[in-house]
Design a protein around this motif. Sequence first.
Motif, PDB file in Angstrom:
ATOM      1  N   SER A 118       0.693  -1.216   0.022  1.00 26.99           N
ATOM      2  CA  SER A 118       0.147  -0.005   0.069  1.00 26.99           C
ATOM      3  C   SER A 118       1.016   1.268  -0.177  1.00 26.99           C
ATOM      4  O   SER A 118       0.326   2.325  -0.375  1.00 26.99           O
ATOM      5  CB  SER A 118      -0.977   0.056   1.189  1.00 26.99           C
ATOM      6  N   ILE A 119       2.162   1.226   0.593  1.00 31.03           N
ATOM      7  CA  ILE A 119       3.086   2.244   0.182  1.00 31.03           C
ATOM      8  C   ILE A 119       3.777   2.427  -0.930  1.00 31.03           C
ATOM      9  O   ILE A 119       3.766   3.286  -1.752  1.00 31.03           O
ATOM     10  CB  ILE A 119       4.129   1.963   1.400  1.00 31.03           C
ATOM     11  N   PHE A 160      -8.389  13.094   4.924  1.00 27.68           N
ATOM     12  CA  PHE A 160      -7.080  12.731   4.546  1.00 27.68           C
ATOM     13  C   PHE A 160      -7.120  12.834   3.281  1.00 27.68           C
ATOM     14  O   PHE A 160      -7.778  12.537   2.410  1.00 27.68           O
ATOM     15  CB  PHE A 160      -6.446  11.618   5.354  1.00 27.68           C
ATOM     16  N   ALA A 161      -5.677  13.346   2.524  1.00 31.39           N
ATOM     17  CA  ALA A 161      -5.672  13.143   1.090  1.00 31.39           C
ATOM     18  C   ALA A 161      -5.187  11.845   0.986  1.00 31.39           C
ATOM     19  O   ALA A 161      -4.919  11.035   1.822  1.00 31.39           O
ATOM     20  CB  ALA A 161      -4.452  14.075   0.897  1.00 31.39           C
ATOM     21  N   PRO A 162      -5.297  11.322  -0.366  1.00 32.66           N
ATOM     22  CA  PRO A 162      -5.182   9.784  -0.646  1.00 32.66           C
ATOM     23  C   PRO A 162      -4.017   9.321  -0.463  1.00 32.66           C
ATOM     24  O   PRO A 162      -3.867   8.143   0.351  1.00 32.66           O
ATOM     25  CB  PRO A 162      -5.388   9.838  -2.245  1.00 32.66           C
ATOM     26  N   LEU A 213      -0.995   6.015   3.774  1.00 31.09           N
ATOM     27  CA  LEU A 213       0.213   5.917   4.835  1.00 31.09           C
ATOM     28  C   LEU A 213      -0.290   5.438   6.013  1.00 31.09           C
ATOM     29  O   LEU A 213       0.218   4.443   6.707  1.00 31.09           O
ATOM     30  CB  LEU A 213       0.864   7.376   4.756  1.00 31.09           C
ATOM     31  N   PHE A 214      -1.381   6.089   6.444  1.00 28.54           N
ATOM     32  CA  PHE A 214      -2.035   5.570   7.937  1.00 28.54           C
ATOM     33  C   PHE A 214      -2.619   4.090   7.800  1.00 28.54           C
ATOM     34  O   PHE A 214      -2.722   3.399   8.565  1.00 28.54           O
ATOM     35  CB  PHE A 214      -2.993   6.751   8.400  1.00 28.54           C
ATOM     36  N   PHE A 249      -1.291   0.864  10.208  1.00 26.03           N
ATOM     37  CA  PHE A 249      -2.279  -0.231  10.906  1.00 26.03           C
ATOM     38  C   PHE A 249      -1.888  -1.678  10.432  1.00 26.03           C
ATOM     39  O   PHE A 249      -1.607  -2.325  11.261  1.00 26.03           O
ATOM     40  CB  PHE A 249      -3.636   0.202  10.384  1.00 26.03           C
ATOM     41  N   SER A 250      -1.820  -1.801   8.894  1.00 22.28           N
ATOM     42  CA  SER A 250      -1.257  -3.235   8.336  1.00 22.28           C
ATOM     43  C   SER A 250      -0.328  -3.587   9.013  1.00 22.28           C
ATOM     44  O   SER A 250       0.166  -4.765   9.365  1.00 22.28           O
ATOM     45  CB  SER A 250      -1.627  -2.960   6.917  1.00 22.28           C
TER      46      SER A 250
END
Length: 428
Positions: free
Chosen positions: A159-160, A272-274, A279-280, A284-285
């Motif tokens: 996801s990053i 939040f921006a996409p 990032l957040f 979590f993941s």
Amino acid sequence: MNIKGNSSRGLLGTTLGFFFGFAAVALYGPTAIKFKEAMDLSPAMLGLLIAIPALSGSLLRIPFGAWVDTTGGKKPFFILMLLSLIGLGGVTLLLVTSYPDGMKGMYGLVLFFGFLSGSGIATFSVGIGQTSYWFPRKQQGFALGTFGGLGNLAPGLFSIILPVFLTYYGFISAYFAWFLFLLLGTILYGIIGVNAYYFQYRKAGLSDQEAKAKASQNGQEIFPTGGVKDSLVNSAKIKNTWALVVLYFTTFGGFIALTAWFPTYWSEFQQFAPIKAGLFTAIFSILASLMRVYGGKLADTFGGEKVALLSMFTILSTAAILSFSSNILLSILIVVLLAVGMGIANAAIFKLVPVYVPKAVGGAAGWVGGLGAFGGFALPPIMGAIAGKLGTVGYARGFIVFVILSLVNLAIIYVLINKKRNQPTITN
């Protein structure tokens, strides 16, 4: 007789394979809008396209997990990775030859390839059984926590990486790169993956008793009884298997569901921006995955039930706060605590699989891992329905689902602890 490997190599093979197996499904959510535009999909069709890998990734865990009890795991694990490779390769080829103008009418084919791609997630239940047979009971928590925790790092890392890759190299190039990544992982697993000693002795022609005796001398403690059908049936007859299914539906199914849900929560509710939302979500993941490794050690030390109980209290309280909190800093802190609780709970629950179902670990891992992971497919639509009814605030109220599930799970864990007191022969 040439017996290969050791427990460290067995754990390395399954962990790498599971990590790479997530590659095939990392692209579907972030790139879904491209398919929607090219094929003119309705919201429902788009939702099914995004969810289809999670569906196969959960349901295929059941038969393939049980298959471990007859083969040791390497064959079913490798087949699942090959199926995933075919699925991702098929989508990539379709995009190269038909995107965007030739995609009309291809929805069914894309769904089929998406279903195959989800096979990589199903390697989890196979890896649980394969890893369990390699390690003695007192090390099960550490081994399974390491396997699940490090393997589960994939969604967070992707996801990053994925948004950056899409920005610089484009949509179709990303699919081709992820296909090559999965191909590499499949080859690595084929080289490194190895079955526990018992299955190697059986393959070499030794009888069941001879293989058990030889494997016991090498330190193996857990052995299967019966075939695939026997493993599924025997584990299904044990009530505790279904208790673990419900627990894992909340923790691991919840982990998958929230990894998909948090980008929407951060962007729609917290504005939040996409990239920031991504990032957040990754925090979590990744944190939940890393805590799974530590959770395995805690379960070895204090017992799976006690650790699961404390973790479930954490999930309950954090979900309750998230349901009503609009403060950004508080919500970030609570999400971090939720990740800790969910990661530790995942490790503690699977620590209990070989404890309560030692003679059909593969079958139990299939039921627990498969039906448990189904939460990743079932929970987001429920949370989405709440958001649809309540509007923006519904993106927070959706966490009420985890409050309800946690209360049910606390009751189940309480029953397990009481039952264990009456059965002192079961050891953790």
